[in-house]
Design an enzyme around this catalytic site. Structure first.
Site, PDB file in Angstrom:
ATOM      1  N   LYS A  11      24.114 -18.808 -28.731  1.00  0.00           N
ATOM      2  CA  LYS A  11      24.920 -18.741 -27.532  1.00  0.00           C
ATOM      3  C   LYS A  11      24.870 -20.147 -26.914  1.00  0.00           C
ATOM      4  CE  LYS A  11      22.633 -15.404 -25.499  1.00  0.00           C
ATOM      5  NZ  LYS A  11      21.513 -15.010 -26.492  1.00  0.00           N
ATOM      6  N   ARG A  49      22.751  -9.464 -18.824  1.00  0.00           N
ATOM      7  CA  ARG A  49      21.823  -8.885 -20.022  1.00  0.00           C
ATOM      8  C   ARG A  49      21.719  -7.183 -19.591  1.00  0.00           C
ATOM      9  NH1 ARG A  49      19.208 -14.141 -20.812  1.00  0.00           N
ATOM     10  NH2 ARG A  49      17.817 -13.959 -22.835  1.00  0.00           N
ATOM     11  N   ARG A  99      13.062 -23.429 -33.379  1.00  0.00           N
ATOM     12  CA  ARG A  99      13.751 -24.251 -32.547  1.00  0.00           C
ATOM     13  C   ARG A  99      13.068 -25.091 -31.709  1.00  0.00           C
ATOM     14  NH1 ARG A  99      17.462 -20.645 -28.284  1.00  0.00           N
ATOM     15  NH2 ARG A  99      15.287 -19.757 -27.654  1.00  0.00           N
ATOM     16  N   ARG A 107       9.944 -23.994 -26.813  1.00  0.00           N
ATOM     17  CA  ARG A 107       9.942 -23.072 -25.598  1.00  0.00           C
ATOM     18  C   ARG A 107       8.632 -22.242 -25.905  1.00  0.00           C
ATOM     19  NH1 ARG A 107      15.638 -20.317 -24.654  1.00  0.00           N
ATOM     20  NH2 ARG A 107      14.309 -18.712 -24.273  1.00  0.00           N
ATOM     21  N   ARG A 126      11.702  -9.905 -26.939  1.00  0.00           N
ATOM     22  CA  ARG A 126      12.990 -10.175 -26.498  1.00  0.00           C
ATOM     23  C   ARG A 126      14.012  -9.518 -27.310  1.00  0.00           C
ATOM     24  NH1 ARG A 126      12.055 -16.312 -27.253  1.00  0.00           N
ATOM     25  NH2 ARG A 126      14.240 -16.636 -26.735  1.00  0.00           N
TER      26      ARG A 126
HETATM   27  P1  AMP Z   1      17.177 -17.328 -22.294  1.00  0.00           P
HETATM   28  O1  AMP Z   1      17.065 -19.015 -22.199  1.00  0.00           O
HETATM   29  O2  AMP Z   1      18.752 -16.769 -22.109  1.00  0.00           O
HETATM   30  O3  AMP Z   1      16.619 -17.004 -23.639  1.00  0.00           O
HETATM   31  O4  AMP Z   1      16.338 -16.835 -21.283  1.00  0.00           O
HETATM   32  C1  AMP Z   1      14.950 -16.895 -21.362  1.00  0.00           C
HETATM   33  C2  AMP Z   1      14.215 -15.909 -20.431  1.00  0.00           C
HETATM   34  O5  AMP Z   1      14.743 -16.193 -19.041  1.00  0.00           O
HETATM   35  C3  AMP Z   1      14.658 -14.385 -20.776  1.00  0.00           C
HETATM   36  O6  AMP Z   1      13.457 -13.960 -21.918  1.00  0.00           O
HETATM   37  C4  AMP Z   1      14.418 -13.850 -19.246  1.00  0.00           C
HETATM   38  O7  AMP Z   1      12.937 -13.807 -19.173  1.00  0.00           O
HETATM   39  C5  AMP Z   1      15.059 -14.697 -18.404  1.00  0.00           C
HETATM   40  N1  AMP Z   1      16.299 -14.227 -18.190  1.00  0.00           N
HETATM   41  C6  AMP Z   1      17.261 -15.317 -18.625  1.00  0.00           C
HETATM   42  N2  AMP Z   1      18.726 -14.584 -18.035  1.00  0.00           N
HETATM   43  C7  AMP Z   1      18.198 -13.400 -18.003  1.00  0.00           C
HETATM   44  C8  AMP Z   1      18.966 -12.452 -17.246  1.00  0.00           C
HETATM   45  N3  AMP Z   1      20.490 -12.136 -17.316  1.00  0.00           N
HETATM   46  N4  AMP Z   1      18.274 -11.258 -16.863  1.00  0.00           N
HETATM   47  C9  AMP Z   1      16.938 -11.013 -16.960  1.00  0.00           C
HETATM   48  N5  AMP Z   1      16.114 -12.244 -17.311  1.00  0.00           N
HETATM   49  C10 AMP Z   1      16.749 -13.339 -17.615  1.00  0.00           C
END
Ligand code: AMP
Length: 207
Positions: A11, A86, A120, A153, A164
């Site tokens: 994404k 999400r 990554r 990360r 996740r």
């Molecule tokens: P990402 O970079 O999209 O993988 O997001 C990293 C982390 O941020 C996720 O594992 C969640 O802890 C938090 N996060 C990001 N977007 C959301 C969302 N839409 N709802 C809830 N938590 C989020």
């Protein structure tokens, strides 16, 4: 438009490419949270533990940070969402904030997701994403674009990755039906090379 798909499905990579092509912002709620954590804002302190463990931040906090971001001037002509919504509650809130023209779900095998996430590397400055084997930087651990030191990360370890992926199945998978019912959803096989995936997305959004 928005991207659905489990962590590691591409994404962020696809949203960044589309954003450069269309000149509209790439809005990642994960990046917004990480920025707050790096700057040690009160919000950042509040969500740090949740991000590190691979849990989901509350809908209330997440919708608010998204609403604020979409209120900035650069999002007036459109935006590309990555990692939001999400949950069904978030999708419902989004529908009250703005219209969505396209929802693209990137599908990947679990094996590919785990390989991608555990290899990554990310640039803290420009957010460009690399992979140690399949998309390496020219100089090891240094961003090609700005020379910054790449980082892994905290939530890209196997334990957080498994959490996740499980949360994705439980909380986010139902969004396929939600956007499918609205006639907005298209599926793309995200396991392939980035260039091939990107070409298919360009055809779908007609650019
Ligand atoms: P990402 O970079 O999209 O993988 O997001 C990293 C982390 O941020 C996720 O594992 C969640 O802890 C938090 N996060 C990001 N977007 C959301 C969302 N839409 N709802 C809830 N938590 C989020």
């Amino acid at each position: 438009m928005l991207f659905l798909g489990p962590p590691g499905s591409g994404k962020g990579t696809m949203a960044a490419r589309l954003s450069a092509l269309l000149g509209i912002p790439h809005v990642s709620t994960g990046d917004l949270f990480r920025e707050n954590i790096n700057k040690q804002t009160p919000l950042g302190m509040k969500v740090k533990k949740t991000l590190d463990s691979g849990g989901l931040v509350s809908d209330e906090i997440t919708v608010e940070i998204l609403r604020t971001r979409l209120g900035l001037n650069d999002a007036i002509r459109g935006f590309i969402l990555d990692g939001f919504p999400r949950t069904i509650h978030q999708a419902d809130s989004l529908s009250k904030i703005d219209n969505i023209d396209h929802a693209i779900e990137l599908r990947c095998t679990r094996e590919v997701l785990i390989r991608r996430l555990t290899g990554r590397r990310s640039c803290p400055v420009c957010r460009r994403i690399y992979h140690v084997d399949s998309m390496p930087s020219l100089v090891e651990n240094i961003c090609d674009d700005d020379g910054a030191q790449l980082y892994t990360r905290k939530d890209d370890n196997l334990e957080s990755v498994n959490r996740r992926l499980a949360l994705y199945e439980k909380e986010t998978r139902p969004l396929s039906d939600w956007y499918g019912a609205k006639g907005l959803l298209r599926f793309v096989n995200g396991s392939r090379e980035a260039d091939v995936v990107f070409e298919e997305i360009r055809e779908i959004v007609d650019i």
